[in-house]
Design an enzyme around this catalytic site. Sequence first.
Site, mmCIF file in Angstrom:
data_model
loop_
_atom_site.group_PDB
_atom_site.id
_atom_site.type_symbol
_atom_site.label_atom_id
_atom_site.label_comp_id
_atom_site.label_asym_id
_atom_site.label_seq_id
_atom_site.Cartn_x
_atom_site.Cartn_y
_atom_site.Cartn_z
ATOM 1 N N ASN A 1 0.859 -1.183 0.000
ATOM 2 C CA ASN A 1 0.000 0.000 0.000
ATOM 3 C C ASN A 1 0.895 1.233 0.000
ATOM 4 O O ASN A 1 1.473 1.576 1.025
ATOM 5 C CB ASN A 1 -0.898 -0.039 1.247
ATOM 6 C CG ASN A 1 -1.762 1.196 1.370
ATOM 7 O OD1 ASN A 1 -1.835 2.017 0.452
ATOM 8 N ND2 ASN A 1 -2.420 1.346 2.517
ATOM 9 N N TRP A 2 0.972 1.873 -1.154
ATOM 10 C CA TRP A 2 1.889 3.011 -1.281
ATOM 11 C C TRP A 2 1.300 4.323 -0.760
ATOM 12 O O TRP A 2 1.973 5.350 -0.755
ATOM 13 C CB TRP A 2 2.304 3.186 -2.749
ATOM 14 C CG TRP A 2 3.339 2.188 -3.192
ATOM 15 C CD1 TRP A 2 3.984 1.271 -2.412
ATOM 16 C CD2 TRP A 2 3.860 2.018 -4.520
ATOM 17 N NE1 TRP A 2 4.872 0.538 -3.171
ATOM 18 C CE2 TRP A 2 4.818 0.980 -4.469
ATOM 19 C CE3 TRP A 2 3.611 2.641 -5.740
ATOM 20 C CZ2 TRP A 2 5.519 0.551 -5.592
ATOM 21 C CZ3 TRP A 2 4.310 2.212 -6.857
ATOM 22 C CH2 TRP A 2 5.258 1.186 -6.785
ATOM 23 N N LYS A 3 0.040 4.324 -0.405
ATOM 24 C CA LYS A 3 -0.611 5.537 0.113
ATOM 25 C C LYS A 3 -0.350 6.712 -0.841
ATOM 26 O O LYS A 3 -0.329 6.509 -2.048
ATOM 27 C CB LYS A 3 -0.161 5.796 1.550
ATOM 28 C CG LYS A 3 -0.349 4.528 2.410
ATOM 29 C CD LYS A 3 -0.200 4.731 3.879
ATOM 30 C CE LYS A 3 -0.405 3.397 4.600
ATOM 31 N NZ LYS A 3 -0.375 3.495 6.035
ATOM 32 N N HIS B 1 -9.678 0.924 4.251
ATOM 33 C CA HIS B 1 -8.441 1.103 5.014
ATOM 34 C C HIS B 1 -8.732 2.039 6.196
ATOM 35 O O HIS B 1 -9.551 2.962 6.070
ATOM 36 C CB HIS B 1 -7.357 1.704 4.106
ATOM 37 C CG HIS B 1 -6.026 1.760 4.776
ATOM 38 N ND1 HIS B 1 -5.697 2.740 5.671
ATOM 39 C CD2 HIS B 1 -4.969 0.922 4.722
ATOM 40 C CE1 HIS B 1 -4.469 2.510 6.131
ATOM 41 N NE2 HIS B 1 -4.011 1.415 5.571
ATOM 42 N N GLU C 1 -7.322 4.485 7.367
ATOM 43 C CA GLU C 1 -7.170 5.918 7.079
ATOM 44 C C GLU C 1 -8.418 6.462 6.380
ATOM 45 O O GLU C 1 -8.818 7.604 6.604
ATOM 46 C CB GLU C 1 -5.893 6.156 6.249
ATOM 47 C CG GLU C 1 -4.653 6.000 7.133
ATOM 48 C CD GLU C 1 -3.407 5.532 6.421
ATOM 49 O OE1 GLU C 1 -3.338 5.597 5.184
ATOM 50 O OE2 GLU C 1 -2.471 5.069 7.122
ATOM 51 N N GLU D 1 -5.807 -5.157 10.037
ATOM 52 C CA GLU D 1 -4.819 -4.131 10.359
ATOM 53 C C GLU D 1 -5.235 -3.412 11.639
ATOM 54 O O GLU D 1 -6.029 -2.456 11.582
ATOM 55 C CB GLU D 1 -4.716 -3.118 9.216
ATOM 56 C CG GLU D 1 -4.300 -3.729 7.902
ATOM 57 C CD GLU D 1 -3.724 -2.684 6.959
ATOM 58 O OE1 GLU D 1 -2.560 -2.828 6.587
ATOM 59 O OE2 GLU D 1 -4.419 -1.721 6.629
ATOM 60 N N GLY E 1 1.685 2.269 10.806
ATOM 61 C CA GLY E 1 2.602 3.399 10.721
ATOM 62 C C GLY E 1 3.195 3.830 12.042
ATOM 63 O O GLY E 1 3.753 4.919 12.153
ATOM 64 N N SER F 1 2.884 -2.044 10.502
ATOM 65 C CA SER F 1 4.310 -2.057 10.867
ATOM 66 C C SER F 1 5.026 -3.359 10.533
ATOM 67 O O SER F 1 5.911 -3.779 11.275
ATOM 68 C CB SER F 1 4.483 -1.687 12.344
ATOM 69 O OG SER F 1 4.009 -0.375 12.576
ATOM 70 N N GLY G 1 2.732 -1.063 4.349
ATOM 71 C CA GLY G 1 2.768 0.348 3.988
ATOM 72 C C GLY G 1 4.211 0.817 3.828
ATOM 73 O O GLY G 1 4.856 0.582 2.804
ATOM 74 N N GLY G 2 4.737 1.454 4.859
ATOM 75 C CA GLY G 2 6.056 2.085 4.803
ATOM 76 C C GLY G 2 7.155 1.225 4.187
ATOM 77 O O GLY G 2 7.915 1.686 3.319
HETATM 78 P P1 PGA Z 1 2.471 0.345 7.707
HETATM 79 O O1 PGA Z 1 1.061 0.529 6.974
HETATM 80 O O2 PGA Z 1 3.088 -0.936 7.157
HETATM 81 O O3 PGA Z 1 3.272 1.560 7.327
HETATM 82 O O4 PGA Z 1 2.204 0.246 9.168
HETATM 83 C C1 PGA Z 1 0.213 -0.556 6.720
HETATM 84 C C2 PGA Z 1 -1.044 -0.073 6.050
HETATM 85 O O5 PGA Z 1 -1.493 1.035 6.356
HETATM 86 O O6 PGA Z 1 -1.634 -0.777 5.208
#
Ligand code: PGA
Length: 242
Positions: A7-9, A92, A94, A162, A168, A204, A225-226
């Site tokens: 997930n590149w956001k 998600h 977010e 998640e 994050g 994470s 994500g990150g």
């Molecule tokens: P993260 O994000 O790996 O940076 O914690 C995961 C996600 O939001 O899908």
Amino acid sequence: MKIFAANWKLFKSPRETRQFFLEFKEKSQSLRDELVFFPPATSWEAAAESLGESKIFWGAQNIWTDPQGAFTGENSAQVLKDLGGRYVLVGHSERRKLFGETNALLAKKVQTVSKLGLTPMLCIGETLEEREKKATNAVNEKQLREGLSLIAAGGPLVVAYEPVWAIGTGRVATPEQAQEAHLYIKKILKDLGFADTKVLYGGSVKPDNAGILLSQPSIDGFLVGGASLEVKSFLEICQAKH
Ligand code: PGA
């Protein structure tokens, strides 16, 4: 087979997307699991062109419930499909938190995605407050039951668990916490007629915790994500022992 999803956001321009895949495609040739990337919408076309006929899938981080119309600023699942995208992230945390997306709206999005023959990746998970109140299973169950309420049982679906407090933050769920949640999620999915649905863990995930998480029997892969933004760290996660 596991699924490793990125997930590149709101990161990576079309140029950066092309650069990433130039290196990643070369270095990932020996991988046998399913790989899925979620670039921002402005980089869909770059992803489509870069991935071409490769076996790597890509999809949207979010779509609107209608394929077109007066919906300023939204993204179309039909356009995604026309470009060759296969997956859509729905719900998600977010989106739920920052954009107020409710289970009722997300159910409609899941329905739109399914109707187009694409695969929804429904994201669920509890906040820290909910975990402390021992409401983790109840929250996951409600998000699943309501989010899947408008589609027929047994269709294409992936679920990403998640925990909001792990996204994050560098604070990963312990393998036991993740396993326990996944087991319950699978029980509910079975009850709803989605017995074979894969359940990914997200929050994470890094190269140094991927192996231990993957050793849990009910973890079918990751949504990252990150650590998916760099070729090296995402490859290391995909290559963790499993
Ligand atoms: P993260 O994000 O790996 O940076 O914690 C995961 C996600 O939001 O899908």
